[in-house]
Design a protein around this motif. Structure first.
Motif, PDB file in Angstrom:
ATOM      1  N   LEU A 413      37.848  50.024  46.757  1.00 47.34           N
ATOM      2  CA  LEU A 413      37.068  49.631  45.579  1.00 47.34           C
ATOM      3  C   LEU A 413      36.737  50.813  44.677  1.00 47.34           C
ATOM      4  O   LEU A 413      36.100  50.631  43.631  1.00 47.34           O
ATOM      5  N   ASP A 414      37.126  52.026  45.073  1.00 46.99           N
ATOM      6  CA  ASP A 414      36.845  53.196  44.232  1.00 46.99           C
ATOM      7  C   ASP A 414      37.721  53.166  42.973  1.00 46.99           C
ATOM      8  O   ASP A 414      38.867  52.711  42.998  1.00 46.99           O
ATOM      9  N   ARG A 415      37.164  53.681  41.904  1.00 50.07           N
ATOM     10  CA  ARG A 415      37.900  53.706  40.639  1.00 50.07           C
ATOM     11  C   ARG A 415      39.054  54.703  40.707  1.00 50.07           C
ATOM     12  O   ARG A 415      38.899  55.820  41.216  1.00 50.07           O
ATOM     13  N   PHE A 416      40.189  54.272  40.222  1.00 55.00           N
ATOM     14  CA  PHE A 416      41.415  55.076  40.137  1.00 55.00           C
ATOM     15  C   PHE A 416      41.991  55.445  41.503  1.00 55.00           C
ATOM     16  O   PHE A 416      42.920  56.242  41.582  1.00 55.00           O
ATOM     17  N   GLY A 431      41.722  47.748  39.172  1.00 56.09           N
ATOM     18  CA  GLY A 431      41.605  46.294  39.317  1.00 56.09           C
ATOM     19  C   GLY A 431      40.483  45.882  40.249  1.00 56.09           C
ATOM     20  O   GLY A 431      39.587  45.095  39.878  1.00 56.09           O
ATOM     21  N   LEU A 432      40.480  46.390  41.476  1.00 58.64           N
ATOM     22  CA  LEU A 432      39.439  46.011  42.438  1.00 58.64           C
ATOM     23  C   LEU A 432      38.075  46.562  42.036  1.00 58.64           C
ATOM     24  O   LEU A 432      37.043  45.949  42.340  1.00 58.64           O
ATOM     25  N   ALA A 433      38.042  47.696  41.345  1.00 57.20           N
ATOM     26  CA  ALA A 433      36.762  48.217  40.865  1.00 57.20           C
ATOM     27  C   ALA A 433      36.149  47.271  39.825  1.00 57.20           C
ATOM     28  O   ALA A 433      34.931  47.042  39.811  1.00 57.20           O
ATOM     29  N   ILE A 434      36.975  46.709  38.967  1.00 56.67           N
ATOM     30  CA  ILE A 434      36.490  45.735  37.981  1.00 56.67           C
ATOM     31  C   ILE A 434      35.978  44.481  38.696  1.00 56.67           C
ATOM     32  O   ILE A 434      34.918  43.941  38.361  1.00 56.67           O
ATOM     33  N   VAL A 435      36.724  44.006  39.680  1.00 60.80           N
ATOM     34  CA  VAL A 435      36.283  42.832  40.451  1.00 60.80           C
ATOM     35  C   VAL A 435      34.946  43.113  41.126  1.00 60.80           C
ATOM     36  O   VAL A 435      34.054  42.263  41.145  1.00 60.80           O
ATOM     37  N   SER A 436      34.803  44.311  41.677  1.00 61.72           N
ATOM     38  CA  SER A 436      33.544  44.666  42.347  1.00 61.72           C
ATOM     39  C   SER A 436      32.375  44.662  41.371  1.00 61.72           C
ATOM     40  O   SER A 436      31.282  44.175  41.689  1.00 61.72           O
ATOM     41  N   GLU A 437      32.580  45.192  40.163  1.00 63.94           N
ATOM     42  CA  GLU A 437      31.514  45.208  39.154  1.00 63.94           C
ATOM     43  C   GLU A 437      31.103  43.794  38.764  1.00 63.94           C
ATOM     44  O   GLU A 437      29.916  43.464  38.714  1.00 63.94           O
ATOM     45  N   LEU A 438      32.076  42.952  38.487  1.00 64.84           N
ATOM     46  CA  LEU A 438      31.765  41.583  38.068  1.00 64.84           C
ATOM     47  C   LEU A 438      31.107  40.797  39.196  1.00 64.84           C
ATOM     48  O   LEU A 438      30.195  39.987  38.964  1.00 64.84           O
ATOM     49  N   THR A 439      31.532  41.025  40.423  1.00 68.97           N
ATOM     50  CA  THR A 439      30.903  40.341  41.560  1.00 68.97           C
ATOM     51  C   THR A 439      29.459  40.780  41.719  1.00 68.97           C
ATOM     52  O   THR A 439      28.572  39.957  41.989  1.00 68.97           O
ATOM     53  N   ALA A 440      29.197  42.071  41.557  1.00 70.05           N
ATOM     54  CA  ALA A 440      27.821  42.561  41.657  1.00 70.05           C
ATOM     55  C   ALA A 440      26.946  41.991  40.551  1.00 70.05           C
ATOM     56  O   ALA A 440      25.789  41.636  40.782  1.00 70.05           O
ATOM     57  N   LEU A 456      46.535  41.308  52.996  1.00 63.09           N
ATOM     58  CA  LEU A 456      45.155  41.693  52.688  1.00 63.09           C
ATOM     59  C   LEU A 456      44.425  40.487  52.128  1.00 63.09           C
ATOM     60  O   LEU A 456      44.985  39.727  51.329  1.00 63.09           O
ATOM     61  N   ARG A 457      43.181  40.285  52.575  1.00 67.60           N
ATOM     62  CA  ARG A 457      42.365  39.192  52.047  1.00 67.60           C
ATOM     63  C   ARG A 457      41.135  39.787  51.376  1.00 67.60           C
ATOM     64  O   ARG A 457      40.402  40.566  51.975  1.00 67.60           O
ATOM     65  N   ILE A 458      40.930  39.384  50.126  1.00 70.34           N
ATOM     66  CA  ILE A 458      39.760  39.813  49.353  1.00 70.34           C
ATOM     67  C   ILE A 458      38.899  38.578  49.127  1.00 70.34           C
ATOM     68  O   ILE A 458      39.359  37.595  48.537  1.00 70.34           O
ATOM     69  N   ALA A 459      37.656  38.629  49.611  1.00 71.74           N
ATOM     70  CA  ALA A 459      36.772  37.457  49.550  1.00 71.74           C
ATOM     71  C   ALA A 459      35.506  37.833  48.804  1.00 71.74           C
ATOM     72  O   ALA A 459      34.950  38.919  48.971  1.00 71.74           O
ATOM     73  N   MET A 460      35.037  36.911  47.955  1.00 71.37           N
ATOM     74  CA  MET A 460      33.779  37.046  47.213  1.00 71.37           C
ATOM     75  C   MET A 460      32.903  35.839  47.513  1.00 71.37           C
ATOM     76  O   MET A 460      33.377  34.702  47.478  1.00 71.37           O
ATOM     77  N   THR A 461      31.643  36.101  47.782  1.00 65.49           N
ATOM     78  CA  THR A 461      30.679  35.036  48.070  1.00 65.49           C
ATOM     79  C   THR A 461      29.621  35.047  46.979  1.00 65.49           C
ATOM     80  O   THR A 461      28.946  36.072  46.765  1.00 65.49           O
ATOM     81  N   PHE A 462      29.451  33.900  46.282  1.00 64.66           N
ATOM     82  CA  PHE A 462      28.518  33.783  45.170  1.00 64.66           C
ATOM     83  C   PHE A 462      27.433  32.752  45.519  1.00 64.66           C
ATOM     84  O   PHE A 462      27.702  31.785  46.256  1.00 64.66           O
ATOM     85  N   PRO A 463      26.233  32.926  44.972  1.00 66.76           N
ATOM     86  CA  PRO A 463      25.237  31.856  45.086  1.00 66.76           C
ATOM     87  C   PRO A 463      25.696  30.633  44.288  1.00 66.76           C
ATOM     88  O   PRO A 463      26.196  30.753  43.175  1.00 66.76           O
ATOM     89  N   ALA A 464      25.513  29.473  44.874  1.00 69.91           N
ATOM     90  CA  ALA A 464      25.880  28.235  44.151  1.00 69.91           C
ATOM     91  C   ALA A 464      24.895  27.997  43.018  1.00 69.91           C
ATOM     92  O   ALA A 464      23.703  28.154  43.169  1.00 69.91           O
ATOM     93  N   ALA A 465      25.431  27.628  41.863  1.00 71.33           N
ATOM     94  CA  ALA A 465      24.577  27.366  40.713  1.00 71.33           C
ATOM     95  C   ALA A 465      23.992  25.965  40.828  1.00 71.33           C
ATOM     96  O   ALA A 465      24.721  25.026  41.154  1.00 71.33           O
TER      97      ALA A 465
END
Length: 465
Positions: A413-416, A431-440, A456-465
């Motif tokens: 997730l580090d930039r560059f 790419g993954l750094a941008i995803v990390s920012e938006l997820t945060a 590789l599996r990349i998973a994001m967990t969000f609060p349900a609206a």
């Protein structure tokens, strides 16, 4: 901290109550004992003086009416003994029937008195000690001991008085605790109010760093002057940090945007050289320059996307995640078909909604699908899954590429940053750094893992609206 401060205050009050209350209670009991002792000693000495002549004349019965009357009025038993310690006068009938002169508590004072020694004060009068007060005074005639007068006094009334005083002290101690608690709670709240504001402001500052929103000042409000000054210093620090971060983000965005125009012009000029370069070495140099310009253009696009992601604070838009996934997978399926890679969707289909920055879900999926297609081999698949778990929604993208070594997952997730094994794959490492920012920004959590079967599996967990 509030509990600790209140505990300290109540402990100090407890020490004060016990430090003053216990000595005062003992003093009250000792004072009651002393008053009773002096009162009975005076009466006993008086009867010893009255018994001188009757004992010298061998007519002890002459004082019997006095001692009987005294017992009737005060309830104190009186016994007059001769030189041999035998009772000759008693206020309540035969002495042996009323007072056991063989009892150690009674015989010892009698022996002391017959030896010419006067009674000494006893210990502290305790409410639970029902032992009577026994005093004996010698009967002296011309300096010679002719007998002794013994008084036995019950201590019920005095012990009851001491008990009432102790109960009053206990009530005063409880009242002191209640008053201390009533005073300590608002005082401690007043002291800790700036600390609570600082704690909240620290969290808000961290959130503002992530989201780009401005943190509210905390310097004004109640509390001790020193803590208010600390709050004002914190506000100045927060303003300086926020300003520096805003300037940094603005510089990245402006620099990326301003560099795109001359870079585009450079790519056009390089394109115009086609057909004008005749020797092989110059053609190779031209092609290398065009590749480098393309990579630079890709880096600038990534920097712009990162700047937008960092500045995406503010209101979050609710989106139906299933719909966004279906839309982006449909668009990227064209690229997948060209590379013989299938894109498979496992959607919950329940219309789960999450709150993300504007166009945030699309940006996340574009970055993840682009990254997955770079590394997934032909003839395999990329699986995009949406799962609902209570009040959380999980979005995952799993590829079947070479994956990453376990020790490199934390750095992905580090930039560059790019894995040494993937240096030849096109990309900027953002790419993954941008995803990390938006997820945060979306109050979500991002995890990377290596599933069974490779990839590789990349998973994001969000609060349900």
């Amino acid at each position: 901290m509030r509990v600790r401060l209140q505990g300290i205050v109540l402990t100090l009050v407890a020490l004060l109550v016990f430090g003053l209350g216990i000595p005062l209670a003992i003093s009250i009991a000792a004072g009651a004992q002393q008053d009773l002792f002096l009162d009975r000693l005076t009466d006993t000495a008086r009867f010893a003086s009255l018994a001188q002549r009757p004992l010298l004349d061998n007519k002890p019965y002459l004082i019997e009416p006095d001692v009987r009357r005294y017992t009737e009025v005060y309830g104190v038993q009186v016994v007059v003994v001769d030189q041999d310690g035998k009772p000759v006068v008693t206020s309540l009938g035969p002495a042996a029937a009323r007072i056991d002169l063989q009892n150690e508590r009674i015989s010892d004072p009698v022996h002391e008195a017959l030896a010419g020694r006067r009674s000494q004060p006893a210990g502290v009068l305790m409410p639970w000690d029902s032992t009577p007060l026994v005093l004996a005074e010698p009967v002296l005639a011309d300096g010679e001991v002719r007998g002794a007068v013994l008084t036995v006094s019950a201590t019920d009334s005095e012990r009851a008085a001491v008990l009432w005083w102790w109960l009053l002290l206990a009530a005063g101690g409880i009242l002191a605790f209640v008053v201390a608690l009533g005073v300590a709670i608002p005082v401690v709240r007043w002291i800790l109010k700036p600390v609570k504001r600082l704690d909240d402001a620290t969290g808000a500052l961290v959130a503002s760093v992530v989201s780009g929103r401005e943190a509210e000042p905390v310097g004004e409000g109640g509390g001790p002057p020193e803590l208010r000054q600390l709050g004002r210093s914190f506000d100045r620090m927060a303003e300086s940090v926020s300003g520096a971060l805003a300037a940094q983000r603005a510089f990245v965005a402006d620099a990326s945007h301003q560099l795109r125009n001359p870079l585009t012009a450079l790519k056009i000029r390089l394109g115009n050289l086609d057909g004008h370069v005749v020797d092989d070495q110059s053609a190779a140099d031209l092609e290398a320059a065009r590749v480098d310009a393309g990579r630079l253009h890709q880096i600038l696009d990534g920097l712009l996307s990162m700047a937008r992601a960092e500045a995406s604070g503010g209101e979050l838009d609710p989106v139906v995640l299933d719909e966004v996934v279906a839309e982006r997978v449909a668009d990227w399926s064209v690229v997948g078909e060209a590379r013989d890679v299938r894109l498979v969707v496992d959607a919950a289909g329940d219309g789960a909604r999450v709150r993300v920055p504007p166009r945030g879900a699309e940006t996340i999926l574009d970055a993840l699908l682009d990254n997955a297609l770079k590394f997934t081999a032909s003839g395999t698949e990329i699986r995009v899954a949406v799962e609902r778990d209570g009040d959380r929604v999980r979005l995952s993208v799993r590829d079947h590429g070479p994956g990453l070594p376990p020790e490199e997952l934390d750095r992905a997730l580090d930039r560059f940053w790019r894995s040494p094994a993937h240096q030849n794959v096109p990309g900027s490492g953002l790419g993954l750094a941008i995803v990390s920012e938006l997820t945060a920004h979306s109050d979500g959590e991002l995890t990377l893992d290596l599933p069974e079967g490779g990839g590789l599996r990349i998973a994001m967990t969000f609060p349900a609206a």
